[in-house]
Design an enzyme around this catalytic site. Structure first.
Site, PDB file in Angstrom:
ATOM      1  N   LEU A 120       4.124  11.696 -12.144  1.00 32.09           N
ATOM      2  CA  LEU A 120       4.253  10.766 -13.254  1.00 32.09           C
ATOM      3  C   LEU A 120       4.494   9.405 -12.625  1.00 32.09           C
ATOM      4  O   LEU A 120       5.310   9.279 -11.708  1.00 32.09           O
ATOM      5  CB  LEU A 120       5.435  11.152 -14.156  1.00 32.09           C
ATOM      6  CG  LEU A 120       5.314  12.470 -14.936  1.00 32.09           C
ATOM      7  CD1 LEU A 120       6.586  12.742 -15.723  1.00 32.09           C
ATOM      8  CD2 LEU A 120       4.110  12.451 -15.867  1.00 32.09           C
ATOM      9  N   ASP A 121       3.781   8.383 -13.092  1.00 33.48           N
ATOM     10  CA  ASP A 121       3.946   7.081 -12.458  1.00 33.48           C
ATOM     11  C   ASP A 121       5.308   6.478 -12.786  1.00 33.48           C
ATOM     12  O   ASP A 121       6.083   7.029 -13.565  1.00 33.48           O
ATOM     13  CB  ASP A 121       2.782   6.139 -12.794  1.00 33.48           C
ATOM     14  CG  ASP A 121       2.680   5.814 -14.273  1.00 33.48           C
ATOM     15  OD1 ASP A 121       3.731   5.721 -14.931  1.00 33.48           O
ATOM     16  OD2 ASP A 121       1.555   5.642 -14.781  1.00 33.48           O
ATOM     17  N   LEU A 122       5.591   5.341 -12.182  1.00 35.58           N
ATOM     18  CA  LEU A 122       6.918   4.738 -12.245  1.00 35.58           C
ATOM     19  C   LEU A 122       7.474   4.637 -13.670  1.00 35.58           C
ATOM     20  O   LEU A 122       8.620   5.004 -13.924  1.00 35.58           O
ATOM     21  CB  LEU A 122       6.870   3.343 -11.598  1.00 35.58           C
ATOM     22  CG  LEU A 122       8.170   2.537 -11.614  1.00 35.58           C
ATOM     23  CD1 LEU A 122       9.221   3.199 -10.733  1.00 35.58           C
ATOM     24  CD2 LEU A 122       7.917   1.101 -11.147  1.00 35.58           C
TER      25      LEU A 122
END
Length: 255
Positions: A120-122
């Site tokens: 999951l991105d930032l």
């Protein structure tokens, strides 16, 4: 009278004691993914009988004598799976050169060494599955396994259900082909709306790129399910262990 031909020999079975690449053995032991193990070898973090390893092509029958950062590697334990509610603002990585917080800074103490299944991105929050088994990680991440991911996105801008339904045919953006997405408009307040999206590929930033291509601004993105495992009411930063029976049953369904 002809002499009968002897029956053909069966191909030799693959013994569990047959030498295997060290990256594969360490992944099975839950140290890290194969790719991450290769990076660890390049960094000089892995040794055998005290000698720093310099190639991932090393073949071993067991992990006896292997150390990571000076600590002995335990023999593989049964596969385990955990649900983690990843908060926004943390990276899905072991460490960050810029010093930004990672999921390992947020995980509760006492967990075995685990690795994320997918990323999951930032700024994306929600369900992140963690496992100690590199084989399970790879199997669940492969698009060919067809494991469905479910997201809820809060987005600003005009959109119709008809536009979203067209995504079921897939879409190409800047030369990148994205597979079928089952998208539905949940509720709308003014020009803000919540959109649920179900997909089985999970390419990098796929949901955000698709919605931005449709002219929407994504202000919040939450993964709510991965396969049969759902976020439910799991609090941010908390971890839930999946029962072994449920994990075994799920693995039987994987392609």
């Amino acid at each position: 009278m002809e002499t009968p031909m002897p029956p053909p020999k069966s191909p030799p079975s693959k013994s569990s004691k047959e030498p295997q690449r060290i990256a594969k053995l360490l992944a099975r032991a839950g140290v890290a993914s194969r790719r991450e193990v290769e990076r660890m070898i390049e960094a000089g973090r892995i040794a055998i009988d005290g000698k720093i390893l310099d190639t991932p092509a090393t073949l071993l029958k067991s992990l006896h004598g292997v150390t990571v950062d000076g600590a002995a590697v335990a023999q593989p334990i049964p596969a385990k799976l955990y649900c983690f509610h990843k908060p926004a603002g943390v990276l899905t990585t072991e460490r960050d050169p810029k010093g930004r917080p990672t999921i390992y800074d947020k995980l509760p103490k006492g967990l075995p060494r685990v690795m994320p299944i997918g990323r999951l991105d930032l700024n994306t929050e929600g369900l992140l599955l963690l496992t100690n088994d590199g084989g399970l990680k790879r199997q669940m991440e492969l698009p060919s396994s067809g494991v469905e991911r479910v997201y809820r996105a809060r987005a600003f801008g005009p959109i119709t259900q008809e536009q979203l339904e067209a995504l079921i045919e897939g879409i190409t953006i800047d030369g990148m082909r994205y597979g079928p997405i089952d998208a539905n408009l949940e509720r709308r307040t003014g020009r803000n709306q919540w959109i649920e999206m179900k997909l089985a590929e999970g390419k990098n930033r796929e949901v955000r790129r698709v919605l931005e291509h449709l002219g929407l601004q994504v202000s919040r993105l939450i993964r709510t399910a991965y396969g049969p495992f759902a976020l439910g009411d799991l609090a941010k930063g908390d971890v839930l262990s999946i029962r072994q029976h449920d994990l075994v049953k799920f693995r039987q369904t994987l392609k």
